[in-house]
Scaffold this motif. Structure first.
Motif, mmCIF file in Angstrom:
data_model
loop_
_atom_site.group_PDB
_atom_site.id
_atom_site.type_symbol
_atom_site.label_atom_id
_atom_site.label_comp_id
_atom_site.label_asym_id
_atom_site.label_seq_id
_atom_site.Cartn_x
_atom_site.Cartn_y
_atom_site.Cartn_z
ATOM 1 N N LEU A 161 0.797 -1.228 0.000
ATOM 2 C CA LEU A 161 0.000 0.000 0.000
ATOM 3 C C LEU A 161 0.831 1.281 0.000
ATOM 4 C CD1 LEU A 161 -2.751 -1.048 2.589
ATOM 5 C CD2 LEU A 161 -2.759 -1.343 0.107
ATOM 6 N N GLY A 162 2.093 1.180 0.305
ATOM 7 C CA GLY A 162 2.944 2.367 0.363
ATOM 8 C C GLY A 162 4.201 2.067 1.152
ATOM 9 N N LYS A 163 4.935 3.106 1.497
ATOM 10 C CA LYS A 163 6.174 2.922 2.253
ATOM 11 C C LYS A 163 6.147 3.615 3.608
ATOM 12 C CE LYS A 163 8.907 0.241 -0.125
ATOM 13 N NZ LYS A 163 9.398 -1.024 0.467
ATOM 14 N N THR A 164 5.316 4.652 3.722
ATOM 15 C CA THR A 164 5.255 5.396 4.982
ATOM 16 C C THR A 164 3.917 5.150 5.666
ATOM 17 O OG1 THR A 164 4.487 7.362 3.781
ATOM 18 C CG2 THR A 164 6.853 7.174 4.205
ATOM 19 N N VAL A 165 3.981 4.894 6.968
ATOM 20 C CA VAL A 165 2.790 4.463 7.696
ATOM 21 C C VAL A 165 2.659 5.226 9.013
ATOM 22 C CG1 VAL A 165 1.572 2.495 8.704
ATOM 23 C CG2 VAL A 165 3.052 2.152 6.701
#
Length: 370
Positions: A161-165
């Protein structure tokens, strides 16, 4: 006439002896039946109740006597203090086993009371890792734990879903424990946690937290808490125009979450369950029997509550005794086909057959991803 009267007297005596041979075995259930997650507590209770009712139709005999199982329900309102009170109440009532509690925050402290009393307790929904790491021989659960669930959430968020959470928890034992495992999963997948924020399990306004998160521009927001907060939180995410994908754990993987989030739901919303989808559990008729009996759809963990009650009964059958001190050893070794699939416990009391399912919102429902 005398012969007739004598025959009737003998018949009456025989009937009375038969009734006297039936023994009532009480099984406790605890969950929040009031408050903002009462729908989940009732779901769990109904699962256990259905198990008890269906086992009662089998004419089970234990120790040479016919047994009638009785479910004794208590409301802990998802409050640890209340949970301890009702746990002691069940002990005093003479229950032979307990299904519950629902929340990790109530289950962990209550487990100490059951341990002191030697009464087996099986939770169908408390996922905090600590529950089965206390060294208690009589504590079990029928679903996967947060170490497994959090790892799946974190790795999926950071790799798919992405790299930053950004991670938000509700500061309960469940929410904070799951958030810790999510953070590990994110980092293991090479992702970055932009922030760890927290609210509480009674909150309704998340604007301050979300405004702070918006400035960080994370790819994903993970909320580890219950649907009562998760649904409204997603609405506020949309109101603030935050483009991040939204992931919640099993506490929000419910029809109620979808209802509460309303038009904020989209295919950018995901959730996990520490178990299998209803259409993948072993007993394909369970949801229909549940709906017919209670007039309600399964929320999430009713099948695991059914199997928790079933495990207690199967342990009693194997030991030929309903006394906790006599059937606990058999309960540890029990293995049977429940409504969810194979049911058995490892040396710590965790299920041997834990599964994690990731869902995405599509066309009005949570849909399991392959």
């Amino acid at each position: 006439m005398k012969k007739t009267l004598i025959a009737l007297a003998v018949l009456g005596t025989t009937s009375g002896l038969a009734q006297a041979q039936e023994v009532v075995v009480k099984i406790g259930h605890v969950g929040p039946l009031t408050g903002n997650i009462a729908h989940l507590g009732k779901d769990n209770e109904n699962g256990a109740r259905l198990a008890v009712e269906e086992y009662n139709t089998k004419g089970i005999t234990i120790g040479g006597k016919k047994v009638k199982f009785e479910l004794v329900g208590e409301d802990d309102a998802a409050d640890p203090k209340t949970g301890n009170i009702v746990a002691q109440r069940l002990v005093d009532a003479g229950v032979k086993g307990v299904v519950g509690h629902l929340n990790s925050g109530t289950t962990i402290p209550a487990s100490r009371i059951y341990n002191q009393s030697g009464i087996p307790m099986i939770s169908p929904s408390a996922t905090n890792v600590t529950l089965t790491q206390q060294g208690f021989a009589n504590i079990f659960r029928t679903m996967a734990n947060d170490a497994q669930q959090g790892s799946v959430i974190g790795k999926y968020a950071a790799s798919k879903l992405g790299k930053t959470v950004a991670i938000i928890d509700d500061r309960t034992a469940y929410g904070q424990g799951l958030a810790d495992e999510v953070e590990k999963g994110v980092k293991a997948a090479g992702g970055k946690v932009t922030s760890r924020e927290f609210t509480n399990n009674q909150a309704t306004d998340f604007m301050a937290i979300l405004t702070k998160i918006k400035a960080q521009k994370p790819d994903v927001i993970v909320y580890t808490g219950m649907d009562a907060q998760g649904g409204p939180m997603l609405k506020q995410v949309k109101a603030l125009g935050i483009p991040a994908k939204f992931v919640t754990g099993d506490g929000g993987c419910t029809p109620e979450f979808i209802k509460l989030a309303g038009d904020a739901m989209s295919e950018a919303a995901f959730c996990t369950q520490a178990g299998l989808p209803l259409d993948q559990i072993a007993d394909k008729t369970f949801k229909d029997r549940f709906k017919k009996r209670f007039g309600a759809d399964v929320q999430i963990y009713a099948p695991y509550s059914y199997d928790a009650a079933a495990a207690l009964i199967e342990g009693m059958k194997a030991a030929n005794s309903a006394e906790p001190s006599k059937y606990l050893a058999a309960l540890k070794k029990v293995q049977f086909k429940g409504v969810t699939g194979e049911v058995a416990f490892d040396e710590k009391g965790d299920t041997k057959f834990g599964a994690i399912t990731m869902y995405q919102y599509k066309a009005g429902n949570w849909v399991a991803l392959k």
